[in-house]
Scaffold this motif. Structure first.
Motif, PDB file in Angstrom:
ATOM      1  N   ARG A 106       0.826  -1.096   0.069  1.00  0.00           N
ATOM      2  CA  ARG A 106       0.064  -0.003   0.259  1.00  0.00           C
ATOM      3  C   ARG A 106       1.082   1.341   0.060  1.00  0.00           C
ATOM      4  O   ARG A 106       0.671   2.062   0.971  1.00  0.00           O
ATOM      5  CB  ARG A 106      -0.849   0.042   1.273  1.00  0.00           C
ATOM      6  N   PRO A 137      -3.682  -1.611  -7.061  1.00  0.00           N
ATOM      7  CA  PRO A 137      -4.767  -0.842  -5.989  1.00  0.00           C
ATOM      8  C   PRO A 137      -4.256   0.394  -5.427  1.00  0.00           C
ATOM      9  O   PRO A 137      -4.758   0.575  -4.353  1.00  0.00           O
ATOM     10  CB  PRO A 137      -4.806  -2.179  -5.021  1.00  0.00           C
ATOM     11  N   CYS A 138      -3.326   1.043  -5.961  1.00  0.00           N
ATOM     12  CA  CYS A 138      -2.560   2.212  -5.330  1.00  0.00           C
ATOM     13  C   CYS A 138      -2.481   3.176  -6.363  1.00  0.00           C
ATOM     14  O   CYS A 138      -2.423   2.986  -7.729  1.00  0.00           O
ATOM     15  CB  CYS A 138      -1.112   1.847  -4.659  1.00  0.00           C
ATOM     16  N   ASP A 172     -10.296  10.655  -2.932  1.00  0.00           N
ATOM     17  CA  ASP A 172      -8.915  10.249  -2.567  1.00  0.00           C
ATOM     18  C   ASP A 172      -8.188  11.102  -3.695  1.00  0.00           C
ATOM     19  O   ASP A 172      -6.926  11.198  -3.588  1.00  0.00           O
ATOM     20  CB  ASP A 172      -9.018   8.803  -3.059  1.00  0.00           C
ATOM     21  N   THR A 311     -10.154   4.251  -3.093  1.00  0.00           N
ATOM     22  CA  THR A 311      -9.976   3.024  -2.097  1.00  0.00           C
ATOM     23  C   THR A 311     -11.211   2.743  -1.233  1.00  0.00           C
ATOM     24  O   THR A 311     -11.138   2.026  -0.617  1.00  0.00           O
ATOM     25  CB  THR A 311      -8.614   3.475  -1.367  1.00  0.00           C
TER      26      THR A 311
END
Length: 316
Positions: A106, A137-138, A172, A311
């Motif tokens: 992460r 995912p980042c 985000d 996220t």
């Protein structure tokens, strides 16, 4: 971004070494560690598999990795290094290996070049870069090759440009842009588009757009078109929590007719970084889609682009 870890994905190409330098500076700005990730070549992975399966103790324990050695030499010669620097060799396909390490660590951002060693030289964006920016995912920062970024404001003086769809961009994305601007000591320039009916009177795309500060927002009796005025006010509503959170970050607002992608690409010529959302969380099919604006900016930007996924399922 603050503290944490910045990942630099390298393969030894000049594109990836440019990304390594960007990641080194980002880690220093945010007081973060630097993880250099290299996906081993097919031959290195085959060697590792053969040695493991045969249990041949006479074979060297490690396959020679010239990329690792070159990276270590570069970082040793750098004027300043993050407090924590480590190197990790990965196995598997490039997109999957980087997706996995992004999920495990992460990081604040995963930084890579726009193209690696393979592919066609004429392509502006390589298949691995696109795949990672689409599925990781980042946050993924894609750094273009040096000649494409010529003249871009990649230094400390450029602004952080934020592509904002006032109704859909996830918080985000805004949080990343403001944190990056705060670390750089620069402004956030917010660019939003508003729809206009087809008309020969519409300004061409290369016409400079007007940038205002929140204090300059016109009232109902101003000369600004209603759609532009409404867009600027919607921007203010979305920006309000971040203005409170980052009072030291100056904000410039711009509302442009038509599509936002062309304006963001043009702004990338002088920006330190362009920040876009990957997609709207309620409109995506898993992690397999990228919005048209993010895709166009990645393909054509003259400077680094940060693609930020949502996220959370809903805006915070």
């Amino acid at each position: 971004m603050s503290n944490g870890l910045v990942i630099a994905a390298v393969d030894g190409s000049e594109h990836s070494l440019g990304a390594l330098e960007w990641a080194r500076r980002a880690a220093l700005r945010h007081g973060a560690g630097l993880l250099v990730a290299h996906v081993l070549s097919d031959s290195a992975q085959l060697y590792a598999g053969r040695r493991s399966s045969l249990h041949d103790a006479s074979e060297p324990r490690e396959y020679a990795d010239p990329v690792r050695d070159h990276v270590r030499d570069l970082l040793a010669a750098a004027p300043e290094r993050p407090a924590e620097v480590r190197y990790e060799a990965l196995e598997g396909s490039v997109p999957e290996a980087l997706r996995v390490i992004g999920a495990e660590t992460r990081p604040l951002a995963l930084v890579m070049g726009s193209r690696g060693r393979g592919g066609f030289a004429a392509l502006l964006l390589g298949s691995n870069s696109r795949a990672v920016a689409t599925t990781a995912p980042c946050t993924v920062v894609v750094v273009p090759r040096a000649e494409r970024a010529s003249g871009a404001g990649a230094g400390a003086g450029g602004t952080v440009v934020l592509g904002l769809h006032t109704a859909e961009t996830h918080d985000d994305v805004l949080a990343f842009a403001f944190a990056e601007a705060a670390a750089r000591g620069t402004a956030v320039q917010v660019v939003s588009a508003y729809p206009v009916p087809p008309s020969p009177a519409v300004a061409p795309l290369d016409t400079p757009f007007t940038v205002i500060t929140p204090e300059e927002l016109v009232g109902d009796d101003g000369d600004t078109a209603p759609a532009e005025r409404d867009t600027l006010r919607a921007q203010q509503e979305r920006l309000a929590p971040f203005l409170d959170r980052y009072p030291e970050v100056p904000v410039e607002q711009a509302a442009v007719p038509g599509g936002a992608a062309e304006r963001l690409v043009e702004a990338s010529r002088s920006a330190a970084l362009v920040v876009v959302g990957r997609h709207h969380p309620r409109r995506s099919l898993g992690a397999l889609m990228m919005g048209s604006v993010a895709n166009a900016v990645l393909q054509h930007a003259h400077g680094p682009v940060a693609v930020v996924p949502a996220t959370h399922d809903e805006p915070v």
